[in-house]
Design an enzyme around this catalytic site. Structure first.
Site, short mmCIF file in Angstrom:
data_model
loop_
_atom_site.label_atom_id
_atom_site.label_comp_id
_atom_site.label_asym_id
_atom_site.label_seq_id
_atom_site.Cartn_x
_atom_site.Cartn_y
_atom_site.Cartn_z
N ASP A 91 -1.41 -3.51 1.70
CA ASP A 91 -2.00 -3.86 0.47
C ASP A 91 -2.15 -3.71 -1.04
O ASP A 91 -2.59 -2.80 -1.27
CB ASP A 91 -3.77 -3.28 0.97
CG ASP A 91 -4.80 -3.50 0.37
OD1 ASP A 91 -5.26 -4.95 -0.50
OD2 ASP A 91 -5.97 -1.97 0.67
N SER A 94 -5.36 -2.02 -3.07
CA SER A 94 -5.36 -1.30 -3.54
C SER A 94 -4.19 0.07 -3.45
O SER A 94 -3.58 -0.20 -3.55
CB SER A 94 -5.90 0.30 -2.12
OG SER A 94 -5.44 -0.08 -0.71
N ASN A 96 -3.61 3.77 -2.67
CA ASN A 96 -3.77 4.78 -1.97
C ASN A 96 -2.64 4.37 -0.17
O ASN A 96 -2.41 3.56 0.49
CB ASN A 96 -4.46 5.49 -1.44
CG ASN A 96 -5.07 6.75 -2.06
OD1 ASN A 96 -5.54 5.83 -3.35
ND2 ASN A 96 -4.23 8.01 -2.46
N TRP A 98 -1.94 6.16 3.41
CA TRP A 98 -2.91 7.23 3.89
C TRP A 98 -3.03 6.33 6.00
O TRP A 98 -2.60 5.11 6.38
CB TRP A 98 -4.22 7.74 3.77
CG TRP A 98 -5.06 6.16 4.24
CD1 TRP A 98 -5.80 5.22 3.37
CD2 TRP A 98 -5.35 5.96 5.54
NE1 TRP A 98 -6.98 4.46 3.60
CE2 TRP A 98 -6.68 4.78 5.08
CE3 TRP A 98 -5.75 5.85 7.15
CZ2 TRP A 98 -7.47 4.12 6.38
CZ3 TRP A 98 -6.72 5.42 7.99
CH2 TRP A 98 -7.62 4.58 7.45
N TYR A 134 -17.30 3.41 1.98
CA TYR A 134 -16.79 2.40 1.73
C TYR A 134 -17.96 1.97 2.48
O TYR A 134 -18.75 2.52 2.58
CB TYR A 134 -15.97 2.28 3.38
CG TYR A 134 -14.60 2.24 3.31
CD1 TYR A 134 -13.13 1.27 3.14
CD2 TYR A 134 -13.99 3.12 3.96
CE1 TYR A 134 -12.61 1.72 3.20
CE2 TYR A 134 -12.46 3.77 3.79
CZ TYR A 134 -11.92 2.64 2.92
OH TYR A 134 -10.13 2.65 3.28
N ASP A 277 -5.28 -10.05 -4.30
CA ASP A 277 -4.75 -9.30 -3.21
C ASP A 277 -5.07 -9.46 -1.48
O ASP A 277 -5.23 -10.42 -0.43
CB ASP A 277 -6.21 -8.61 -3.38
CG ASP A 277 -6.86 -7.66 -2.34
OD1 ASP A 277 -6.14 -7.05 -1.21
OD2 ASP A 277 -8.41 -7.59 -1.76
N THR A 280 -6.98 -8.83 1.37
CA THR A 280 -8.21 -9.74 1.57
C THR A 280 -7.90 -11.02 2.48
O THR A 280 -6.94 -11.60 2.27
CB THR A 280 -8.99 -9.70 0.31
OG1 THR A 280 -10.12 -8.51 0.05
CG2 THR A 280 -9.98 -10.58 0.38
#
Length: 388
Positions: A91, A94, A96, A98, A134, A277, A280
């Protein structure tokens, strides 16, 4: 001789870079619709597809899960020693990394791969946690360090998040287990280290660049490629048009103009911004221009999106974005989605401007399927070329 030079260049890229095959599964939206829970889910959240792009507040980053409803391209990584495998969404919107944890008791974690800290000889707990908020709930992650592997890339002591709680919907329906963010470090929750930062610091990339190719006719086994550390000339045509990043949070560039057919609108005469992005799927349009676009493209608003006549698709105009001095056009076959004979525009509107007040657009997979996209970390720029 020219042909030989091209082949040698391609071989050099293949040898120096790491290629990750991206799978293309059913979107979360499609799975939720099939399960009969989509309408109720959308009714009970306050949906704005670009809450993801609002400024950070402390250690909380607001990124609506609905932003990933249509995202369905993912690839494999592993964490730990011995390696534990995960499918992640790569992505660029963003920062991070995880994955789910065995400590997660949320139903959304039950049908996904979960990281087991005790099974890894190289895991170190971080002793702190962060929250990603979110539109439909929050994901709580505990931080830790371990070895990250992506094929031949190995990053030791990479900081990452282990989800402790996840909203049941919509991540329960996701084909991917977690998310590997590829935006700038300044966007990372809690100031955590990014995966790309670890690759650069430990000299795991042949070049400080990565690139995406999304197939126009994806399958589960092959939806496209992520190339870490290089650019592959075989996957695009012509020259790459480069545009500088205007804000080092997202991969955000200036949008010089927007055209419908042969008509250049005045919408970006005072400047527009566009976020590139991969997390998306749709194109996001500034709300003030949405009605004009719908009228120009002959679309009607319905509960399932902006409907158009399927039989009329090929007669619709191209739309085009001016970026880096190039006009990047999308044919109607790219921006019209046909789902079992029901056609809608692959667009959504937003009221949110960019942080400098200019109208904000988001270029998701609908755009990226038409344009091979390169992200140059050393020079903070994004490049586009027509996909092969």
């Amino acid at each position: 001789m020219k042909w030989l030079l091209v082949v040698l260049a391609c071989l050099q890229v293949a040898e120096g870079a790491v290629r990750i095959s991206l799978k293309k599964g059913l979107s979360i939206r499609d799975k939720m619709r099939a399960a009969g829970v989509l309408d109720d889910f959308l009714r009970h959240i306050k949906y704005d597809p670009v809450k993801k792009y609002q400024p950070r507040q402390g250690s909380v980053v607001r990124q609506p899960i609905t932003n990933h409803l249509d995202s369905s391209y993912f690839g494999e990584i592993s964490i730990g020693e011995p390696p534990q495998k995960f499918l992640v969404l790569f992505d660029t919107g963003s920062s991070n990394l995880w994955v789910p944890s065995t400590d997660c008791k949320s139903p959304a974690c039950f049908n996904h791969a979960k990281f087991k800290p005790s099974a890894s000889s190289t895991f170190s707990p971080g002793g702190r946690s962060c929250t990603v908020s979110y539109g439909s709930g929050s994901v709580t992650i505990a931080l830790g360090w371990d070895t990250l592997r992506i094929q031949s890339i190995t990053v030791t002591q990479q900081e990452f998040g282990l989800s402790q709680e996840e909203p049941t919907q919509p991540f329960y329906f996701a084909d991917f287990d977690g998310i590997l963010g590829m935006a700038f470090p300044s966007l990372a929750v809690g100031g955590t280290a990014t995966a790309l930062g670890g690759m650069l610091e430990q000299e795991q990339l042949a070049e400080p660049v990565f690139s995406f190719y999304f197939s126009r006719q994806p399958t589960y086994e092959y939806g496209g490629e992520l190339i870490l550390g290089g650019i592959d000339p075989r996957l695009f045509q012509g020259d790459i048009a480069w545009a500088p990043v205007t804000q080092k949070l997202y991969w955000q560039v200036a949008l010089e103009e927007f055209a419908i057919g042969q008509s250049v609108t005045s919408w970006c005469s005072q400047g527009c911004q566009a976020i590139v992005d991969t997390g998306t799927f749709l194109l996001t349009v500034p709300q003030e221009y949405l009605e004009s676009i719908l009228e120009a493209l002959g679309a009607q608003e319905t509960s399932y999106g902006y409907a158009v006549d399927c039989a009329d698709t090929h007669s619709k105009p191209h739309i085009a974005f001016g970026i880096g001095g190039a006009r990047l056009a999308l044919p109607p076959t790219a921006y019209v989605l046909n789902s079992h004979g029901y056609c809608t525009l692959a667009m959504e509107g937003t009221y949110l401007p960019s942080q400098d007040g200019q109208p904000l657009w988001i270029l998701g997979n609908v755009f990226l399927k038409e344009y091979y996209t390169a992200f140059d970390m050393a020079n903070s720029r994004v490049g586009f070329a027509p996909s092969a």
